[in-house]
Scaffold this active site. Structure first.
Site, PDB file in Angstrom:
ATOM      1  N   HIS A 257      -5.853 -33.172  17.344  1.00 41.61           N
ATOM      2  CA  HIS A 257      -4.751 -34.051  17.757  1.00 41.61           C
ATOM      3  C   HIS A 257      -3.601 -33.251  18.332  1.00 41.61           C
ATOM      4  O   HIS A 257      -2.483 -33.760  18.435  1.00 41.61           O
ATOM      5  CB  HIS A 257      -4.295 -34.890  16.566  1.00 41.61           C
ATOM      6  CG  HIS A 257      -5.415 -35.718  16.020  1.00 41.61           C
ATOM      7  ND1 HIS A 257      -5.728 -36.972  16.507  1.00 41.61           N
ATOM      8  CD2 HIS A 257      -6.351 -35.440  15.079  1.00 41.61           C
ATOM      9  CE1 HIS A 257      -6.786 -37.441  15.855  1.00 41.61           C
ATOM     10  NE2 HIS A 257      -7.196 -36.532  14.994  1.00 41.61           N
TER      11      HIS A 257
ATOM     12  N   LYS B 153       9.558  -0.789  14.120  1.00 41.78           N
ATOM     13  CA  LYS B 153      10.175  -0.477  12.818  1.00 41.78           C
ATOM     14  C   LYS B 153      11.302   0.530  13.000  1.00 41.78           C
ATOM     15  O   LYS B 153      12.373   0.416  12.410  1.00 41.78           O
ATOM     16  CB  LYS B 153       9.134   0.137  11.860  1.00 41.78           C
ATOM     17  CG  LYS B 153       8.042  -0.810  11.409  1.00 41.78           C
ATOM     18  CD  LYS B 153       7.143  -0.098  10.385  1.00 41.78           C
ATOM     19  CE  LYS B 153       5.882  -0.882  10.103  1.00 41.78           C
ATOM     20  NZ  LYS B 153       4.922  -0.192   9.254  1.00 41.78           N
TER      21      LYS B 153
ATOM     22  N   LYS C  76       0.838  -1.199   0.000  1.00 42.45           N
ATOM     23  CA  LYS C  76       0.000   0.000   0.000  1.00 42.45           C
ATOM     24  C   LYS C  76       0.877   1.255   0.000  1.00 42.45           C
ATOM     25  O   LYS C  76       0.671   2.181  -0.774  1.00 42.45           O
ATOM     26  CB  LYS C  76      -0.932  -0.012   1.211  1.00 42.45           C
ATOM     27  CG  LYS C  76      -1.814   1.203   1.310  1.00 42.45           C
ATOM     28  CD  LYS C  76      -2.777   1.129   2.484  1.00 42.45           C
ATOM     29  CE  LYS C  76      -3.482   2.473   2.643  1.00 42.45           C
ATOM     30  NZ  LYS C  76      -4.426   2.500   3.767  1.00 42.45           N
TER      31      LYS C  76
HETATM   32  O1  LIG Z   1       1.062  -2.733   2.208  1.00 43.15           O
HETATM   33  P1  LIG Z   1       2.151  -2.122   3.006  1.00 43.15           P
HETATM   34  O2  LIG Z   1       2.126  -0.631   2.986  1.00 43.15           O
HETATM   35  O3  LIG Z   1       3.495  -2.658   2.561  1.00 43.15           O
HETATM   36  O4  LIG Z   1       1.950  -2.552   4.500  1.00 43.15           O
HETATM   37  C1  LIG Z   1       2.034  -3.868   4.915  1.00 43.15           C
HETATM   38  C2  LIG Z   1       1.605  -4.027   6.364  1.00 43.15           C
HETATM   39  O5  LIG Z   1       2.574  -3.430   7.200  1.00 43.15           O
HETATM   40  C3  LIG Z   1       2.219  -2.462   8.165  1.00 43.15           C
HETATM   41  O6  LIG Z   1       3.261  -2.338   9.087  1.00 43.15           O
HETATM   42  C4  LIG Z   1       0.911  -2.685   8.872  1.00 43.15           C
HETATM   43  O7  LIG Z   1       1.069  -3.241  10.148  1.00 43.15           O
HETATM   44  C5  LIG Z   1      -0.058  -3.550   8.101  1.00 43.15           C
HETATM   45  O8  LIG Z   1      -1.347  -3.077   8.366  1.00 43.15           O
HETATM   46  C6  LIG Z   1       0.205  -3.535   6.634  1.00 43.15           C
HETATM   47  O9  LIG Z   1      -0.729  -4.363   5.985  1.00 43.15           O
END
Ligand SMILES: O=P(O)(O)OC[C@H]1O[C@H](O)[C@H](O)[C@@H](O)[C@@H]1O
Length: 531
Positions: A389, A498, A213
């Protein structure tokens, strides 16, 4: 946005909350499902619910009609209907990021005639204009890839919401997937994952989809750069890159800067964990084709309409969300196990972990005030019968109560359908055993029973049913989040790690722990080369 301005009332500030606590103390704590069945021959009917493509039996749960009535009162006092309507009106209900929440818009059928004048709010009208053109372009691309025999392998590079949904759905719809296309999902920054996949590939027959995204996520960018280097090192050209790489992102500029021209976009009003319906769903469309993808959208749309229009007491997402609140906040049950009795649905628990725990794993309300009650349950599970199991011992006899959600398909899949009755019988048997229990003088062989479960039934695992099931979970998470007064659509809790990882990575080479806490510094020294 204050809760009040949004027409919301936090659950613990309502009259119904106090009434529920009194009800719990008087009747809820000691509620026995077996007695409830004995007292009410209509219980199965009363606590089952038809919704589009999904039938749910809630009757083996520790709820009575009086419990549900109070929970519905709670929902009304919290302003659930107004909050739901605000989402469907495109209001910026994700207020910490100032975004609308409109994944549902991706599932609306295309209007026969494109709307001339915006009849809804600005965000909805603008979204509606963009969605269908983008969808069509993406589906056309998917069909071209399906028809291109030279492409045999598709590698989706993405993580979190850019991985879990497409990975789960393509496995779930495996019976319908194109037989000539192998799909690979690479998410982890651990080179073992991408490396293991690349070993099996040839550049000329591979299509890489860089799914992100934001197009900034460290893991995805690292893997995308490594895939590009691998492609070029094996004789691929810069022009070849254009044929063998596509991007799925809201950040078209960053994809272009990476060197990818084929980009399918989406919008900031699609949350990552709600994005499989957008361009992020391209691997799904390649696997099952445009018609299959449209079927997935149609099933989800049917569930959207159910959620949007059904009265609260007949709304399946509402009834499930209210049950979650009852169990989490009054009974104190900390987890919900998801048990899909379907190998195809084996990644559903992982998918739901992000959907539910990233959405509702919050400790403050929408105003940032610390919550005095619990929120999201821990969601976990494995497909049946495997779980039986492994950990079902604890669900049957452990001191904790672990509600289970069974998901069962009426019709078998393609392979060895004669084994299906055995699979279904096991799901029925587990739910029955959990409820009924078994008396014994020997404590080791005693089953206390009265252990709650919900049973979801799909007629078959086709795109519409799966779309409806996923949308059901999305809306259920909305319901409990609404009552808890939280923002279910941000995820600030993933940010701190991060930032720290960025600081720690360069220190690993030297083992330099200066300025760090003693534990991290000690570990760093131990992990540094020669440490
Ligand atoms: O799709 P992106 O921008 O790479 O994000 C990927 C993922 O990483 C983030 O840290 C969020 O915790 C997620 O909600 C997201 O789906």
């Amino acid at each position: 946005m204050t809760l009040q301005a949004a027409g919301r009332v936090r659950c613990d500030r309502t009259a119904a909350w106090a009434a529920l606590q009194a009800h719990y103390d008087a009747a809820g704590r000691g509620f026995d499902v077996r007695d409830a069945f004995a007292a009410d021959p209509q219980r199965f009917g009363r606590f089952s619910q038809e919704a589009p493509h999904v039938f749910a039996d809630l009757s083996k749960n520790r709820i009575g009609a009086d419990t549900e009535a109070l929970l519905l009162q709670l929902a009304r006092e919290c302003g659930l209907e107004g909050w739901r309507d605000a989402m469907f009106a495109g209001e910026a209900i994700n207020h910490t990021e100032q975004r609308a929440v409109m994944h549902w818009l991706l599932r609306e059928p295309a209007p026969a005639v494109p709307p001339a004048a915006p009849e809804a709010s600005g965000a909805v009208a603008a979204g509606r204009r963009d969605v269908h053109a983008t969808l069509q372009a993406m589906l056309d691309f998917a069909e071209r890839v399906r028809a291109d025999d030279a492409i045999t392998d598709i590698v989706n590079i993405g993580i979190g919401g850019s991985d879990l949904g497409p990975s789960m759905v393509t496995k779930a719809l495996d019976d319908l997937c194109h037989p000539g296309k192998r799909l690979h999902f690479v998410s982890n920054v651990d080179g073992a994952e991408l490396g293991g996949v690349l070993r099996t590939l040839r550049p000329e027959s591979t299509l890489f989809l860089v799914a992100s995204k934001t197009f900034t996520t460290a893991e995805t960018m690292t893997n995308a750069h490594a895939a590009r280097a691998w492609f070029l090192a094996r004789g691929g050209s810069e022009e070849g890159l254009q044929r063998h790489f596509a991007a799925l992102t809201t950040n078209v500029e960053a994809a272009a800067a990476f060197g990818i021209q084929t980009t399918f976009g989406f919008w900031d009003w699609v949350g990552g964990r709600y994005s499989l319906w957008s361009a992020i769903g391209l691997p799904i469309a390649i696997a099952v084709g445009a018609e299959g993808f449209r079927g997935l959208l149609a099933g989800a749309h049917a569930m959207d309409e159910h959620f949007r229009t059904a009265p609260l007491e007949r709304s399946l997402p509402v009834r499930l969300g209210l049950l979650d609140v009852w169990y989490r906040n009054f009974h104190g049950f900390a987890t919900r196990s998801v048990a899909p009795y379907s190998h195809a649905l084996r990644r559903l628990p992982a998918y739901l972990q992000q959907l539910e725990m990233e959405s509702n794993g919050k400790g403050v309300d929408a105003e940032g005030e610390t919550l005095p009650f619990a929120t999201s349950p821990v969601v976990w599970g494995e497909p049946g019968t495997n779980g039986q199991h492994a950990f079902f011992q604890m669900i049957h006899q452990g001191p904790d109560i672990l509600p289970v959600e069974f998901i069962v398909l009426r019709e078998p899949g393609r392979d060895l359908p004669e084994q299906h009755p055995r699979l279904v019988a096991n799901a029925l048997a587990q739910a029955k055993a959990l409820m009924q229990g078994k008396a014994s003088d020997d404590g080791h062989r005693r089953f206390t029973g009265n252990r709650p479960s919900t049973f979801l039934v799909l007629d078959r695992l086709d795109p519409p049913s799966l779309g409806a099931l996923i949308a059901l979970y999305e809306h259920r998470v909305f319901v409990s989040g609404a009552l808890w007064g939280i923002n279910s659509f941000d995820q600030w809790g993933v940010e701190l790690g991060k930032v720290l990882a960025k600081d720690l990575e360069p220190r690993l080479a030297s083992g330099n722990g200066e300025g760090l806490d003693a534990s991290t510094a000690g570990l760093l020294r131990r992990l540094a080369p020669g440490g």
